[in-house]
Design a protein around this motif. Structure first.
Motif, PDB file in Angstrom:
ATOM      1  N   MET A 128      -6.913   7.699   0.022  1.00 29.93           N
ATOM      2  CA  MET A 128      -7.871   8.663  -0.524  1.00 29.93           C
ATOM      3  C   MET A 128      -7.217  10.027  -0.732  1.00 29.93           C
ATOM      4  N   ALA A 129      -6.441  10.467   0.257  1.00 29.14           N
ATOM      5  CA  ALA A 129      -5.816  11.789   0.180  1.00 29.14           C
ATOM      6  C   ALA A 129      -4.725  11.827  -0.883  1.00 29.14           C
ATOM      7  N   ASN A 130      -3.986  10.727  -1.046  1.00 25.25           N
ATOM      8  CA  ASN A 130      -2.873  10.711  -1.994  1.00 25.25           C
ATOM      9  C   ASN A 130      -3.340  10.630  -3.441  1.00 25.25           C
ATOM     10  N   LEU A 131      -4.375   9.843  -3.705  1.00 29.93           N
ATOM     11  CA  LEU A 131      -4.807   9.621  -5.081  1.00 29.93           C
ATOM     12  C   LEU A 131      -5.830  10.652  -5.549  1.00 29.93           C
ATOM     13  N   GLU A 132      -6.598  11.218  -4.621  1.00 28.77           N
ATOM     14  CA  GLU A 132      -7.560  12.271  -4.961  1.00 28.77           C
ATOM     15  C   GLU A 132      -8.519  11.835  -6.065  1.00 28.77           C
ATOM     16  N   MET A 133      -9.116  10.657  -5.880  1.00 28.92           N
ATOM     17  CA  MET A 133     -10.035  10.100  -6.861  1.00 28.92           C
ATOM     18  C   MET A 133     -11.335   9.688  -6.189  1.00 28.92           C
TER      19      MET A 133
ATOM     20  N   ILE B  53       0.811  -1.218   0.000  1.00 28.55           N
ATOM     21  CA  ILE B  53       0.000   0.000   0.000  1.00 28.55           C
ATOM     22  C   ILE B  53       0.843   1.267   0.000  1.00 28.55           C
ATOM     23  N   GLU B  54       2.169   1.139   0.235  1.00 34.25           N
ATOM     24  CA  GLU B  54       3.018   2.329   0.116  1.00 34.25           C
ATOM     25  C   GLU B  54       2.961   2.922  -1.287  1.00 34.25           C
ATOM     26  N   LEU B  55       2.653   2.080  -2.279  1.00 32.10           N
ATOM     27  CA  LEU B  55       2.542   2.565  -3.647  1.00 32.10           C
ATOM     28  C   LEU B  55       1.425   3.590  -3.793  1.00 32.10           C
ATOM     29  N   PHE B  56       0.461   3.561  -2.865  1.00 30.07           N
ATOM     30  CA  PHE B  56      -0.721   4.408  -2.989  1.00 30.07           C
ATOM     31  C   PHE B  56      -0.894   5.377  -1.828  1.00 30.07           C
TER      32      PHE B  56
ATOM     33  N   PHE C 141     -10.151   6.949 -19.430  1.00 26.80           N
ATOM     34  CA  PHE C 141     -10.785   6.080 -18.444  1.00 26.80           C
ATOM     35  C   PHE C 141     -11.461   6.930 -17.377  1.00 26.80           C
ATOM     36  N   ARG C 142     -12.684   6.558 -17.031  1.00 27.71           N
ATOM     37  CA  ARG C 142     -13.353   7.135 -15.868  1.00 27.71           C
ATOM     38  C   ARG C 142     -13.134   6.166 -14.715  1.00 27.71           C
ATOM     39  N   LEU C 143     -12.474   6.619 -13.646  1.00 27.42           N
ATOM     40  CA  LEU C 143     -11.919   5.729 -12.629  1.00 27.42           C
ATOM     41  C   LEU C 143     -12.619   5.829 -11.283  1.00 27.42           C
ATOM     42  N   CYS C 144     -12.560   4.712 -10.578  1.00 28.44           N
ATOM     43  CA  CYS C 144     -12.896   4.671  -9.153  1.00 28.44           C
ATOM     44  C   CYS C 144     -11.836   3.830  -8.465  1.00 28.44           C
ATOM     45  N   THR C 145     -11.257   4.344  -7.393  1.00 29.28           N
ATOM     46  CA  THR C 145     -10.307   3.556  -6.609  1.00 29.28           C
ATOM     47  C   THR C 145     -11.068   2.766  -5.552  1.00 29.28           C
TER      48      THR C 145
ATOM     49  N   GLY D 161       1.382   5.202  -7.819  1.00 25.75           N
ATOM     50  CA  GLY D 161      -0.069   5.039  -7.872  1.00 25.75           C
ATOM     51  C   GLY D 161      -0.747   6.230  -8.518  1.00 25.75           C
ATOM     52  N   LYS D 162      -0.355   7.435  -8.109  1.00 28.72           N
ATOM     53  CA  LYS D 162      -0.926   8.650  -8.684  1.00 28.72           C
ATOM     54  C   LYS D 162      -0.572   8.770 -10.160  1.00 28.72           C
ATOM     55  N   GLU D 163       0.646   8.416 -10.530  1.00 30.72           N
ATOM     56  CA  GLU D 163       1.057   8.490 -11.928  1.00 30.72           C
ATOM     57  C   GLU D 163       0.236   7.529 -12.791  1.00 30.72           C
TER      58      GLU D 163
END
Length: 286
Positions: free
Chosen positions: A170-175, A119-122, A140-144, A128-130
């Motif tokens: 949630m805070a890191n990916l902002e999706m 989970i460090e990747l995200f 793509f319309r995305l949902c994490t 993850g953000k990239e």
């Protein structure tokens, strides 16, 4: 428009099982959902991926390289970085082996991306953000989707840990984001009786377990209370239960995610043409 779920969670949280059952459920509904494996350390899963990162790079490649000599964690990070650097390979694979992205049928392009269990990747690294930004640039319309094992969320300390991990993602990916309590079918009867306690949790009450039962909690009582207030006051984290043995549970979760990504809203309304009623030629009814 193309649609996708980025399926994340700690190792052992049931990500691959989730993808397999979602795909089977979609098949039963006469609907197409494909899966992409982006875990270079994967050894077995119950679905057939349309794209597999192991065809590009495997974890052993990074660990056995004489110059790199990475361990498992560093190797996973390197593999995801290598994927981002070779994004043309991924786009070609997603386009059915063609360099022309338009070869994909956007009406049927709904993909689950099965991610590594690191989970460090995200939570704070950039890969993850990239990846999210890259997929968005490909229309793509995305949902994490963040999975947490429900067996580890039934007391205060574990609830706090799982909630903060989800909040960090949630805070890191902002999706648009959905948190899922997986493996509900494995809970004991006593654990299931606490279902309401952690599905619609009272953070202050759960965190009371920490402040009362441990020396660390008593020492940092104000910190725990502040975290509980933050989660509760802003409704930042809520969990959706998932029992893969229950079709209704799978359907409810899929429906929530479809609503988040607005799946199908761009589709044309389907109408049925009816033949006009035949005129009555019988003169006896004049």
């Amino acid at each position: 428009m193309r649609y996708a779920q980025i399926v994340m969670g700690p190792a052992g949280s049931g990500k691959s099982t989730y993808c397999a059952f979602m795909q089977r459920h979609a098949e039963d509904m006469k609907r197409s959902i494909n899966v992409v494996n982006l875990d270079p350390a994967a050894e077995h899963f119950d679905y057939q991926p349309i794209v597999d990162i192991r065809d590009l790079i495997q974890l052993d490649d990074a660990m056995e390289d004489e110059e790199l000599q990475y361990g498992p964690n560093g190797g996973l990070v390197f593999c995801l970085e290598f994927l981002i650097q070779n994004q043309d390979w991924l786009r070609t694979q997603l386009s059915g082996g063609s360099d022309d992205e338009t070869d994909c049928d956007p009406d049927d392009d709904y993909i689950l991306f099965d991610m590594p269990g690191q989970i460090e990747l995200f939570t704070h690294l950039t890969m993850g953000k990239e990846l999210v930004n890259l997929l968005e640039s490909w229309n793509f319309r995305l949902c994490t989707v963040f999975l947490v094992d429900s067996q580890f969320m039934i007391d205060g300390p574990k609830f706090l840990s799982g909630t903060m991990a989800a909040l960090s993602v949630m805070a890191n990916l902002e999706m648009p984001h959905v948190n899922v309590l997986s493996k509900m079918d494995l809970l004991s009867k006593s654990a299931r009786s606490q279902l309401d306690k952690y599905l619609d949790p009272d953070p202050k009450a759960l965190l009371g377990d920490i402040t009362e039962e441990s020396s660390w909690g008593r020492k940092h009582q104000k910190l725990s209370q502040a975290i509980g207030a933050l989660i509760e006051d802003f409704s930042l984290v809520r969990f959706v239960p998932l029992n893969v043995e229950d079709e209704e549970s799978v359907q409810d979760l899929l429906m929530q995610i479809d609503n988040v990504i607005q799946y199908g809203e761009d589709a044309d309304v389907k109408i049925r043409d009816f033949d006009p009623p035949e005129e009555n030629d019988d003169d006896d009814y004049e």
